[in-house]
Scaffold this motif. Structure first.
Motif, PDB file in Angstrom:
ATOM      1  N   GLU A  43       5.329  94.957  66.923  1.00 17.30           N
ATOM      2  CA  GLU A  43       4.556  94.858  65.680  1.00 17.30           C
ATOM      3  C   GLU A  43       3.070  95.174  65.917  1.00 17.30           C
ATOM      4  OE1 GLU A  43       5.808  94.175  62.660  1.00 17.30           O
ATOM      5  OE2 GLU A  43       7.848  93.973  63.435  1.00 17.30           O
ATOM      6  N   THR A  44       2.460  95.845  64.964  1.00 23.95           N
ATOM      7  CA  THR A  44       1.057  96.273  64.935  1.00 23.95           C
ATOM      8  C   THR A  44       0.843  97.459  65.881  1.00 23.95           C
ATOM      9  OG1 THR A  44      -0.004  94.961  66.689  1.00 23.95           O
ATOM     10  CG2 THR A  44       0.372  93.873  64.562  1.00 23.95           C
ATOM     11  N   SER A  45      -0.185  98.244  65.574  1.00 22.75           N
ATOM     12  CA  SER A  45      -0.427  99.456  66.355  1.00 22.75           C
ATOM     13  C   SER A  45      -1.088  99.173  67.694  1.00 22.75           C
ATOM     14  CB  SER A  45      -1.297 100.430  65.559  1.00 22.75           C
ATOM     15  OG  SER A  45      -2.562  99.854  65.274  1.00 22.75           O
ATOM     16  N   LYS A  46      -1.964  98.147  67.751  1.00 21.60           N
ATOM     17  CA  LYS A  46      -2.752  97.933  68.971  1.00 21.60           C
ATOM     18  C   LYS A  46      -2.584  96.545  69.590  1.00 21.60           C
ATOM     19  CE  LYS A  46      -4.804 101.976  68.990  1.00 21.60           C
ATOM     20  NZ  LYS A  46      -4.493 102.961  70.051  1.00 21.60           N
ATOM     21  N   GLU A  47      -2.458  95.514  68.761  1.00 23.20           N
ATOM     22  CA  GLU A  47      -2.485  94.145  69.282  1.00 23.20           C
ATOM     23  C   GLU A  47      -1.215  93.826  70.062  1.00 23.20           C
ATOM     24  OE1 GLU A  47      -3.937  89.720  67.815  1.00 23.20           O
ATOM     25  OE2 GLU A  47      -3.134  91.142  66.351  1.00 23.20           O
ATOM     26  N   ASN A  48      -1.390  93.293  71.258  1.00 24.97           N
ATOM     27  CA  ASN A  48      -0.257  92.997  72.125  1.00 24.97           C
ATOM     28  C   ASN A  48       0.339  91.628  71.792  1.00 24.97           C
ATOM     29  OD1 ASN A  48       1.568  93.426  74.233  1.00 24.97           O
ATOM     30  ND2 ASN A  48       0.001  94.236  75.581  1.00 24.97           N
ATOM     31  N   ALA A  49       1.444  91.302  72.455  1.00 17.75           N
ATOM     32  CA  ALA A  49       2.073  89.987  72.296  1.00 17.75           C
ATOM     33  C   ALA A  49       2.884  89.681  73.547  1.00 17.75           C
ATOM     34  CB  ALA A  49       2.964  89.951  71.060  1.00 17.75           C
TER      35      ALA A  49
END
Length: 307
Positions: A275-281
């Motif tokens: 999920e999201t283009s840049k933010e990691n998890a």
């Protein structure tokens, strides 16, 4: 013969020595408690694919996120890492670059199978081999902890071979869930077979006899119920709650993440990397004698769960 003053001094010195000794022992105990018994990395729903972005899912970007995730996890002193399924979005055809990245993890990795990992797979019972797993569901131990990895894809339309008894089990279970109006009767959800449920209970008994705490790892959450949970989550939870040494369940599948207690069992659902283009998890879990601490990075939520 000692004077009264000298005797008082001796007693005072003895009391001071005992007090200092007790403070020293207490300091050691606190110091030991301040250090986790085990520390491991967690990643969920990488879902890498060579395909265009869709909505909030950026499939190709997962490679770049894995680069920074691996750098971050390799800086930590970890016992192992766990990937909670859906390593790829469209099955093993895109798996090679993800496995190459995982092999860079210094502490190694343990994989859990997810529903997207089964896409276009012919021999579904042997899929685990492509993911460097010892079996579709398995157990491993570290220190005074036992980790039980379930395969919640076993009883599903997408995860069972044709003519498999698991397929019949899925049909029966699916029909029951639809009659009951359950929200989780969906094509991307699965459950575990009666055979695996029996295997789970045998391992819980073994852990209890060995006085080991237990963490359960799954792809489909067991709780809370919001349509993403495993098909027979309630049956699994009924078994888990019989054993007080079960200290928690960690899952993926629901990319938004989630958390709830089922009775006294904490159920953590990890945020998905795709999920999201840049933010990691991703995150690090620390196990202490009296608590579980999840230190999240990027979108992953940090949590402290006291026993």
């Amino acid at each position: 013969m000692k004077t009264k003053t000298e005797l008082r001094m001796v007693r005072t010195n003895c009391h001071s020595f005992i007090l200092c000794f007790l403070l020293f022992i207490n300091g050691i105990a606190k110091g030991q408690q301040a250090q986790p018994i085990i520390r491991f990395g967690v990643i969920a729903d990488i879902q890498y694919a060579e395909k265009e972005d869709h909505g909030s899912r950026f499939y190709r970007n997962s490679i770049e996120k894995m680069d920074s995730c691996i750098i971050g996890l390799n800086k930590k002193k970890l016992a192992f890492n766990v990937v909670f399924g859906d390593l790829v979005d469209q099955g093993p055809k895109d798996l090679k670059p993800i496995m190459a990245h995982l092999r860079k993890l210094r502490a190694g990795y343990k994989n859990v199978l997810g529903n997207h990992d089964y896409v276009d797979v012919k021999d579904k019972e042997m899929l685990y081999k492509q993911f460097d797993m010892p079996a579709p569901h398995y157990v491993f131990e570290k220190a005074n902890w036992m980790f039980i990895v379930l395969n919640t894809n076993e009883v599903s339309e997408y995860g069972a071979n044709e003519n498999s008894p698991f397929l019949k089990e899925w049909r029966d279970l699916s029909a029951t869930l639809k009659r009951e109006g359950r929200k989780n009767s969906l094509p991307w959800n699965g459950g575990i077979s009666s055979i695996q449920l029996n295997w789970l209970e045998n391992n819980l008994k073994r852990a209890q006899n060995k006085q080991k705490n237990v963490l359960v790892f799954t792809h489909h959450p067991l709780y809370p119920e919001n349509g993403y949970e495993a098909l027979n989550n309630r049956e699994i939870l009924r078994v888990l709650e019989m054993y007080p040494n079960v200290k928690g369940v960690i899952s993926g599948h629901h990319h938004e993440g989630n958390f709830a207690y089922y009775n006294k069992i904490p159920s953590i659902v990890l945020e998905g990397m795709v999920e999201t283009s840049k933010e990691n998890a991703y995150g690090v879990v620390e196990l202490y004698p009296n608590k579980i601490v999840l230190i999240g990075h990027g979108r992953m939520t940090s949590r402290t769960l006291d026993f």
